[in-house]
Design a protein around this motif. Structure first.
Motif, PDB file in Angstrom:
ATOM      1  N   ASN A 225       0.767  -1.210   0.023  1.00 58.10           N
ATOM      2  CA  ASN A 225      -0.077  -0.093   0.124  1.00 58.10           C
ATOM      3  C   ASN A 225       0.703   1.209   0.022  1.00 58.10           C
ATOM      4  O   ASN A 225       0.525   2.353   0.546  1.00 58.10           O
ATOM      5  N   PHE A 226       2.024   1.037  -0.594  1.00 59.60           N
ATOM      6  CA  PHE A 226       2.920   2.167  -0.841  1.00 59.60           C
ATOM      7  C   PHE A 226       3.237   2.540  -2.060  1.00 59.60           C
ATOM      8  O   PHE A 226       3.980   1.669  -3.031  1.00 59.60           O
ATOM      9  N   LEU A 227       2.733   3.480  -2.907  1.00 59.48           N
ATOM     10  CA  LEU A 227       2.573   3.559  -4.425  1.00 59.48           C
ATOM     11  C   LEU A 227       4.117   3.569  -5.004  1.00 59.48           C
ATOM     12  O   LEU A 227       4.848   4.298  -4.553  1.00 59.48           O
ATOM     13  N   THR A 228       4.226   2.709  -6.026  1.00 57.78           N
ATOM     14  CA  THR A 228       5.569   2.531  -6.622  1.00 57.78           C
ATOM     15  C   THR A 228       6.404   1.516  -5.935  1.00 57.78           C
ATOM     16  O   THR A 228       7.543   0.799  -6.382  1.00 57.78           O
ATOM     17  N   HIS A 229       6.037   1.074  -4.713  1.00 59.30           N
ATOM     18  CA  HIS A 229       6.850   0.171  -3.819  1.00 59.30           C
ATOM     19  C   HIS A 229       6.171  -1.031  -3.439  1.00 59.30           C
ATOM     20  O   HIS A 229       6.619  -1.665  -2.514  1.00 59.30           O
ATOM     21  N   ASP A 230       4.942  -1.375  -3.937  1.00 61.04           N
ATOM     22  CA  ASP A 230       4.123  -2.467  -3.422  1.00 61.04           C
ATOM     23  C   ASP A 230       4.726  -3.749  -3.396  1.00 61.04           C
ATOM     24  O   ASP A 230       5.079  -4.025  -4.626  1.00 61.04           O
ATOM     25  N   GLY A 231       4.900  -4.361  -2.203  1.00 66.87           N
ATOM     26  CA  GLY A 231       5.511  -5.725  -2.215  1.00 66.87           C
ATOM     27  C   GLY A 231       6.958  -5.599  -2.303  1.00 66.87           C
ATOM     28  O   GLY A 231       7.617  -6.651  -1.954  1.00 66.87           O
ATOM     29  N   GLU A 232       7.597  -4.636  -2.171  1.00 70.43           N
ATOM     30  CA  GLU A 232       9.034  -4.495  -1.805  1.00 70.43           C
ATOM     31  C   GLU A 232       9.457  -4.791  -0.298  1.00 70.43           C
ATOM     32  O   GLU A 232       8.623  -4.617   0.737  1.00 70.43           O
ATOM     33  N   GLN A 233      10.510  -4.990  -0.031  1.00 71.63           N
ATOM     34  CA  GLN A 233      11.133  -5.478   1.360  1.00 71.63           C
ATOM     35  C   GLN A 233      11.414  -4.094   1.976  1.00 71.63           C
ATOM     36  O   GLN A 233      11.829  -3.317   1.260  1.00 71.63           O
ATOM     37  N   PRO A 234      10.895  -3.796   3.195  1.00 71.34           N
ATOM     38  CA  PRO A 234      10.939  -2.284   3.746  1.00 71.34           C
ATOM     39  C   PRO A 234      12.527  -2.072   3.707  1.00 71.34           C
ATOM     40  O   PRO A 234      12.741  -0.650   3.461  1.00 71.34           O
ATOM     41  N   ALA A 235      13.524  -2.804   4.197  1.00 70.61           N
ATOM     42  CA  ALA A 235      14.980  -2.816   4.085  1.00 70.61           C
ATOM     43  C   ALA A 235      15.514  -2.082   2.869  1.00 70.61           C
ATOM     44  O   ALA A 235      16.284  -1.278   2.557  1.00 70.61           O
ATOM     45  N   ASP A 236      15.088  -2.577   1.575  1.00 67.99           N
ATOM     46  CA  ASP A 236      15.321  -2.200   0.291  1.00 67.99           C
ATOM     47  C   ASP A 236      14.914  -0.992  -0.098  1.00 67.99           C
ATOM     48  O   ASP A 236      15.574   0.003  -0.570  1.00 67.99           O
ATOM     49  N   ILE A 237      13.552  -0.428   0.363  1.00 69.19           N
ATOM     50  CA  ILE A 237      13.151   0.771   0.257  1.00 69.19           C
ATOM     51  C   ILE A 237      13.851   1.739   0.927  1.00 69.19           C
ATOM     52  O   ILE A 237      14.275   2.786   0.435  1.00 69.19           O
ATOM     53  N   SER A 238      14.129   1.484   2.243  1.00 66.93           N
ATOM     54  CA  SER A 238      14.875   2.632   3.159  1.00 66.93           C
ATOM     55  C   SER A 238      16.354   2.818   2.404  1.00 66.93           C
ATOM     56  O   SER A 238      16.982   3.730   2.611  1.00 66.93           O
ATOM     57  N   ALA A 239      17.109   1.689   2.011  1.00 64.29           N
ATOM     58  CA  ALA A 239      18.281   1.610   1.503  1.00 64.29           C
ATOM     59  C   ALA A 239      18.482   2.271   0.215  1.00 64.29           C
ATOM     60  O   ALA A 239      19.377   3.504   0.024  1.00 64.29           O
ATOM     61  N   THR A 240      17.452   2.313  -0.820  1.00 62.68           N
ATOM     62  CA  THR A 240      17.323   3.035  -1.779  1.00 62.68           C
ATOM     63  C   THR A 240      17.271   4.646  -1.442  1.00 62.68           C
ATOM     64  O   THR A 240      18.036   5.366  -2.086  1.00 62.68           O
ATOM     65  N   ALA A 241      16.290   4.834  -0.341  1.00 68.02           N
ATOM     66  CA  ALA A 241      16.096   6.280  -0.241  1.00 68.02           C
ATOM     67  C   ALA A 241      17.327   6.948   0.671  1.00 68.02           C
ATOM     68  O   ALA A 241      17.512   8.164   0.154  1.00 68.02           O
ATOM     69  N   LYS A 242      18.107   6.137   1.370  1.00 62.98           N
ATOM     70  CA  LYS A 242      19.334   6.661   1.930  1.00 62.98           C
ATOM     71  C   LYS A 242      20.309   7.045   0.914  1.00 62.98           C
ATOM     72  O   LYS A 242      21.009   8.008   1.027  1.00 62.98           O
TER      73      LYS A 242
END
Length: 298
Positions: A46-63
């Motif tokens: 339920n996070f647009l463009t990141h649905d189904g991704e691992q939270p750690a991967d999202i935050s690593a990309t963001a960092k």
């Protein structure tokens, strides 16, 4: 001052704020202990463009994106002290380091305080879940339990009935549901069990069955839990800002706490713990902090 802004907490709210402030050319320090509350969660939804991704991967990309801005610095560590000084704040870490800043943003998240039931901590955020909008689709039409009681159990069962028709409320002791609520739940074929739970039998965090103190077992696919929460550090006592009745940091629509110069965003301010809401709050806090700095300097 060492920095324009210190952000305590480098997960989604903190990273979002750091990105906005970095683009505003502010000197920013992000202090992060590296233990986000969703570290056991296998997939974010339920996070647009990141649905189904691992939270750690999202935050690593963001960092990685945030660190492209040269005025933003990261520091691994746990901040445990913040006090007001002339012109800003002094922030201390457990390792003894200290830094000064004009403004302070708390993006510290929350500690989930789970019931002391064997296996629950291992299942938390995997098959012991809290939000149908984050996790409900993945376990729709399955046999589901609700480890909760009273009015909250009724409201959650009413909500979950959209996703699941086979629901069992596990009050883990005497039911606090009203007679009216009990009758309504039974009319919807929602079971209420008052047996005390001794264990969540699971495999690698995936619950298989609930074991009760009378020896009975109940096979389930997932169990919804409403944990108690607490702040990681008593910054409210150190800085003098207010908490809400729900133990959240009290903020206004601009993410300003009741202490001047102190802002807060993310899980530490709200029970709506979806990534989209938390990320937006971090952006809002950063914009308002930057606006305040501009007004002071103009």
């Amino acid at each position: 001052m060492d920095f324009d802004v210190i952000i305590i907490g480098g997960s989604y709210a903190g990273l979002s704020a750091a990105l906005t402030l970095g683009r505003a050319t502010r000197n920013v320090l992000v202090i992060d202990g590296g233990k986000p509350c969703n570290r056991q969660t296998p997939h974010s939804h339920n996070f647009l463009t990141h649905d189904g991704e691992q939270p750690a991967d999202i935050s690593a990309t963001a960092k990685t994106e945030v660190l492209k801005y040269p005025t933003v610095k990261f520091l691994d560590g746990n901040a445990n002290l913040a006090k007001q000084i002339a012109g800003g704040f002094n922030v201390g870490l457990e390792n003894g380091q200290h830094f000064t800043t004009r403004k302070l943003l708390l993006a510290t998240g929350l500690k989930d305080v789970l019931p002391a039931i064997k296996g629950l901590a291992e299942c938390w955020a995997i098959s012991a879940i809290h939000c149908p909008y984050c996790h409900g689709y993945e376990v729709k039409n399955e046999k589901i339990g609700l480890l909760m009681n009273g009015d909250h159990a009724f409201e959650m069962a009413k909500t979950l009935n959209l996703w699941n028709k086979d629901l069992t409320i596990l009050t883990n002791g005497k039911s606090q549901l009203t007679a009216e609520h009990t009758e309504k739940l039974k009319s919807k074929s929602i079971t209420i069990l008052e047996d005390e739970i001794v264990e969540l039998a699971h495999t690698d965090g995936h619950v298989k069955s609930i074991i009760f103190n009378n020896g009975k077992h109940l096979a389930l696919k997932a169990i919804y839990v409403k944990p108690e929460v607490s702040q990681h550090v008593n910054f409210n006592e150190q800085l003098g800002f207010e908490l809400t009745d729900m133990k959240m940091i009290k903020v206004d629509e601009q993410q300003q706490t009741t202490a001047k110069g102190v802002y807060a965003a993310g899980d530490c301010t709200t029970m709506f713990r979806s990534l989209s809401i938390i990320t937006a709050a971090g952006t809002m806090a950063a914009v308002m902090i930057n606006k305040e700095l501009i007004s002071e300097d103009f």
